[in-house]
Design a protein around this motif. Structure first.
Motif, short mmCIF file in Angstrom:
data_model
loop_
_atom_site.label_atom_id
_atom_site.label_comp_id
_atom_site.label_asym_id
_atom_site.label_seq_id
_atom_site.Cartn_x
_atom_site.Cartn_y
_atom_site.Cartn_z
N ALA A 131 0.83 -1.21 0.00
CA ALA A 131 0.00 0.00 0.00
C ALA A 131 0.87 1.26 0.00
CB ALA A 131 -0.93 0.00 1.21
N VAL A 132 1.93 1.23 0.81
CA VAL A 132 2.83 2.39 0.86
C VAL A 132 3.54 2.57 -0.48
CG1 VAL A 132 4.94 3.29 1.93
CG2 VAL A 132 3.18 2.21 3.36
N VAL A 133 3.99 1.46 -1.03
CA VAL A 133 4.70 1.54 -2.32
C VAL A 133 3.76 1.97 -3.44
CG1 VAL A 133 5.83 0.13 -4.09
CG2 VAL A 133 6.54 -0.07 -1.69
N ALA A 134 2.54 1.47 -3.43
CA ALA A 134 1.60 1.82 -4.49
C ALA A 134 1.26 3.31 -4.45
CB ALA A 134 0.32 0.99 -4.37
N ALA A 135 1.07 3.83 -3.25
CA ALA A 135 0.76 5.26 -3.14
C ALA A 135 1.93 6.09 -3.66
CB ALA A 135 0.44 5.62 -1.69
N THR A 136 3.14 5.66 -3.30
CA THR A 136 4.34 6.35 -3.77
C THR A 136 4.41 6.30 -5.30
OG1 THR A 136 5.47 5.65 -1.75
CG2 THR A 136 6.86 6.40 -3.58
N HIS A 137 4.23 5.11 -5.83
CA HIS A 137 4.30 4.90 -7.28
C HIS A 137 3.22 5.69 -8.02
CE1 HIS A 137 2.90 2.79 -10.91
NE2 HIS A 137 4.20 2.63 -11.14
N ASP A 138 2.01 5.68 -7.48
CA ASP A 138 0.92 6.35 -8.17
C ASP A 138 1.06 7.86 -8.12
OD1 ASP A 138 0.06 3.83 -8.65
OD2 ASP A 138 -1.80 3.96 -7.50
N TYR A 139 1.78 8.35 -7.12
CA TYR A 139 2.05 9.78 -7.11
C TYR A 139 3.11 10.11 -8.16
CZ TYR A 139 2.69 14.54 -5.73
OH TYR A 139 2.74 15.92 -5.76
N ASP A 140 4.17 9.32 -8.16
CA ASP A 140 5.28 9.59 -9.09
C ASP A 140 6.20 8.37 -9.08
OD1 ASP A 140 7.60 10.36 -10.39
OD2 ASP A 140 7.85 12.22 -9.26
N GLY A 141 6.23 7.66 -10.18
CA GLY A 141 7.02 6.44 -10.27
C GLY A 141 8.51 6.68 -10.10
N GLY A 142 8.92 7.94 -10.14
CA GLY A 142 10.32 8.27 -9.97
C GLY A 142 10.73 8.47 -8.52
N LEU A 143 9.76 8.45 -7.63
CA LEU A 143 10.10 8.59 -6.21
C LEU A 143 10.72 7.30 -5.69
CD1 LEU A 143 6.93 10.33 -4.67
CD2 LEU A 143 9.04 11.38 -5.50
N ALA A 144 11.56 7.44 -4.70
CA ALA A 144 12.11 6.27 -4.01
C ALA A 144 11.34 6.02 -2.71
CB ALA A 144 13.59 6.50 -3.68
N VAL A 145 11.54 4.84 -2.14
CA VAL A 145 11.00 4.52 -0.82
C VAL A 145 12.19 4.22 0.08
CG1 VAL A 145 9.76 2.75 0.49
CG2 VAL A 145 8.74 3.71 -1.57
N MET A 146 12.15 4.73 1.30
CA MET A 146 13.24 4.49 2.24
C MET A 146 12.78 3.58 3.38
SD MET A 146 15.40 7.29 4.52
CE MET A 146 16.30 8.05 3.16
N GLY A 147 13.66 2.67 3.79
CA GLY A 147 13.28 1.78 4.90
C GLY A 147 14.41 0.86 5.27
N LEU A 148 14.05 -0.18 6.05
CA LEU A 148 15.03 -1.15 6.53
C LEU A 148 15.51 -2.07 5.41
CD1 LEU A 148 13.81 -2.77 9.90
CD2 LEU A 148 15.70 -1.16 9.54
N PRO A 149 16.82 -2.30 5.30
CA PRO A 149 17.31 -3.26 4.30
C PRO A 149 16.79 -4.66 4.63
CG PRO A 149 19.09 -2.56 5.77
CD PRO A 149 17.91 -1.68 6.07
N GLY A 150 16.36 -5.37 3.60
CA GLY A 150 15.86 -6.73 3.81
C GLY A 150 14.43 -6.79 4.28
N SER A 151 13.77 -5.65 4.39
CA SER A 151 12.40 -5.63 4.91
C SER A 151 11.39 -5.94 3.81
CB SER A 151 12.09 -4.24 5.46
OG SER A 151 12.15 -3.29 4.41
N GLY A 152 10.16 -6.18 4.24
CA GLY A 152 9.06 -6.36 3.31
C GLY A 152 8.86 -5.12 2.46
N LEU A 153 9.16 -3.96 3.01
CA LEU A 153 9.01 -2.73 2.25
C LEU A 153 9.99 -2.73 1.07
CD1 LEU A 153 7.52 -0.01 2.12
CD2 LEU A 153 9.37 0.98 3.47
N GLN A 154 11.20 -3.21 1.32
CA GLN A 154 12.17 -3.29 0.22
C GLN A 154 11.66 -4.24 -0.87
OE1 GLN A 154 16.18 -4.60 1.22
NE2 GLN A 154 16.97 -3.57 -0.60
N ARG A 155 11.15 -5.40 -0.44
CA ARG A 155 10.65 -6.36 -1.44
C ARG A 155 9.50 -5.75 -2.24
NH1 ARG A 155 11.77 -9.63 2.89
NH2 ARG A 155 9.62 -9.62 3.64
N ALA A 156 8.60 -5.06 -1.56
CA ALA A 156 7.47 -4.46 -2.27
C ALA A 156 7.93 -3.39 -3.26
CB ALA A 156 6.48 -3.86 -1.27
N ALA A 157 8.95 -2.63 -2.87
CA ALA A 157 9.46 -1.58 -3.77
C ALA A 157 10.09 -2.21 -5.01
CB ALA A 157 10.47 -0.70 -3.02
N VAL A 158 10.92 -3.22 -4.78
CA VAL A 158 11.59 -3.90 -5.90
C VAL A 158 10.55 -4.50 -6.86
CG1 VAL A 158 13.02 -5.91 -6.47
CG2 VAL A 158 13.71 -4.36 -4.62
#
Lengths: 255, 255, 255, 255
Positions: A131-158
């Motif tokens: 959900a966090v990644v999708a909101a970021t992407h839908d705002y602007d696909g050029g934005l990055a997401v910052m978080g813990l290495p190896g986290s679910g957030l990283q997997r979702a961003a990739v």
């Protein structure tokens, strides 16, 4: 230039609200290369957001939206069991609100970082991460997401093709699996030598000790400097200087 | 094509919050050509904002930010004596928040309209008018501002080189100076013949009667249809049909 | 015992919210005899309210509800043009909320003091003054109302048969009519000799100078000590000691 | 008089906020014997609280505080992972706020009922149940707590010596263990014969079917009538009449 001689320093800024202040935004903006700015949900009234975005634009500091659960009374530190679709909506709202201030300052936002309970929930819950990644992407696909290495957030961003900025904490103790030891369980380093040591390990990608005593090696792009503690500015400056002495350039431009 | 055969119909939408709804957004979006969408300060939670912006994008309805004083309990209907600089900041915040949803919907916001007490304050107080216009301009100089013809807001917009969309009210009684008679002072027309008559006068730029009995002629670009009353959808549809029968095309593209 | 050898010292406390603090509540509670406690509208989250009410009960400090316009972002410092009936309702809400904490602490609230913009509005607008007094009275006719001597709030309290606690400010400049010089117009004394001098004049009911140079004599029951400035605790303690040296007993029990 | 010929009917009222309404408070107050009134955290602005408390006092309807997580945007329907101590504080705040309105109406509150996610969390989590009960007790040991029969909340109330009012739902499907089937899983009865049948079983303490097909017998003091659905008033009135025809007296005075 050696990739490892560049390192980003980030701080969570704009964490006041109205009359109340928490972070010394002006001082920290002169130290860090990246500012994660509160967007009004856990902190961050509109005048503060404008001030931080303007100052960051003048100083060339990268700005990201520090998005959170809607909870001023709890500073975003408590999980709120809303649906991922509402997380998507509220993250999008916050990104847009902050972007208005970078925009008015002649700059733009560059990334999104979840705050507090949302940071932890997005690290371990796939639906929330997406959900966090999708909101970021839908705002602007050029934005990055910052978080813990190896986290679910990283997997979702990739998975979504979004750049992930992995951050490490110089002053937080880690478990062997790379997760953070809670603050309440002696999870915060206070000895400045330990902090600088850990920062150098993170910056160089070399090993340091988890609380369990294992060797831990984290591949991070950015080191988070805390801004909400007494002495935060002093510690941040000392860290920046120590990194400088070891040949690092502090920059958000790691490409 | 004759300029006067085109007219914009606008409605204030997304005026629910969480579980509560006020406006029948879906029905009204099929009637109007412009939607002023609440941004979370007087109404408008994030899921509602997403829903309205998506539906408007699908239907080709123009979207603007309906910005207000921060006051959910009072629905933005009470003046808050904050400084113009804080009005600037909070308007900018709201514009950005809404723009995130139009953006995610593949669309964009096109104008800003103050709501409630801010609408009236911006009409008569120059400093407030300028704050609203400056926030609009600093977000995007291509945005328009919507408000009362002849108001301070119009002057501030012209002064700044911002397009002004003058709106008229088919169902509100006017004073001879072009200001609105307060709702509480029998300021709302309920007879649908009177409403349609006044709408046609507004659309054609011909005269109608003020409450004082004088002839009043207003040059408007858009007619506001209220969405927060029982029967709102019915009235709006009747108005649209009456305008259609008189040869008007309902469109937000008046250029 | 001479009436004039007793004086009440009051401070506005509990002015944090969530993670944010403003007033050093614990230190000030050891100095003052009366605490006006924020109730959640301009400041004051529930844990803070509990903490202050418990500590005040232990120390025998009188507690009152520091009621405000609903405006966390503006700290209650901006007038909100709501109807007196809504002021009545929101004041009643705040009184009850605070009373729950005094009650749970085995104590009770004793008075109501408007905060910020509501303080000033209630001083000069009769309808607002009556709304504040009516809410106080309807909660408990035995409660007092605190405010400016000679203000509309005092008249409304007297009219309703409610005890009025007149307060003076040791560190604020006065106009000759007894109103306060705004902070922004050099309205705050910083010289501690001036502050103590003015406090003694207030406590003894003798004359001091207005900014216009006139002699001003105010009959006050309580002197307000500010808690939201750097050095507040130091100044408050110095004031208490100076009053003690001059033979005053600090007490909220002036009967 | 036979204990079983008396039954309490309760409804959750005052669930509007500002301009928004959800429940037809006036109509439902003429039907039920107990009103659980929203206190501003999930719904319930101050004017609504005043209105409901006054009307309830006139009609002799028992009033309780319908306490919730602080979450207007989510209507209190999402769990917020705050500490029990903060739940204690926020429940106490809400009890006091509502009590101010019953007090001003010449009445008093008689019980506390958790709302939404807090209702479910207090039913299954002991620490949360105890926090709700402790806040109730510390406000007034004579207050009752209302909730699910057999729940953790009941155990916590009994443990503390607080009266427990067990409520049943005529229009909700039950699991065999006495828990409610979620609304989203077809947990709401719509057939009015089924609803009346289940109400009679609850009122008489006789068996009815769980969704698993087992016989379920619940010992309840009160039957909850929903007020937030279309047709709520109609259903509530039909239920009251059906109970009347079967010889029941609707009253909150079950002693």
């Amino acid at each position: 230039m050696n990739r490892r001689s560049l390192i980003d320093l980030n701080a969570d800024l704009g964490e006041g609200f109205g009359i109340w202040t928490l972070t010394d935004d002006t001082a920290l903006l002169s130290i860090v290369s990246t500012a994660n700015v509160a967007c009004g949900f856990h902190a961050g009234d509109a005048p503060t957001m404008r001030h931080v975005c303007r100052a960051a634009a003048l100083l060339g500091v990268r700005v990201g939206a520090h998005v959170a659960y809607r909870d001023l009374a709890g500073f975003g530190r408590y999980s709120l069991a809303i649906d991922p679709s509402m997380i998507y909506d509220e993250v999008l709202y916050q990104i847009g609100a902050l972007a208005a201030f970078t925009h008015a300052a002649g700059s733009r936002i560059r990334h999104v970082k979840p705050h507090g309970a949302l940071y932890h929930d997005a690290a371990r819950d796939e639906a929330i991460a997406r959900a966090v990644v999708a909101a970021t992407h839908d705002y602007d696909g050029g934005l990055a997401v910052m978080g813990l290495p190896g986290s679910g957030l990283q997997r979702a961003a990739v998975e979504r093709g979004i750049t992930f900025v992995a951050e490490g904490f110089a002053d937080r103790a880690y478990n062997s699996d790379g997760s953070l030891v809670p603050r309440s369980a002696r999870g915060v380093h206070e000895d400045s030598e330990v902090i600088i040591e850990q920062a150098l390990a993170l910056a160089t990608g070399t090993a340091f000790r988890s609380v369990q005593g294992d060797e831990l090696r984290l591949d991070v792009d950015s080191i988070c400097v805390h801004g909400d503690t007494p002495g935060a500015v002093h510690h941040a400056r000392a860290l920046r200087e120590a990194l400088g002495r070891r040949g690092f350039t502090i920059t958000s431009d790691l490409s």
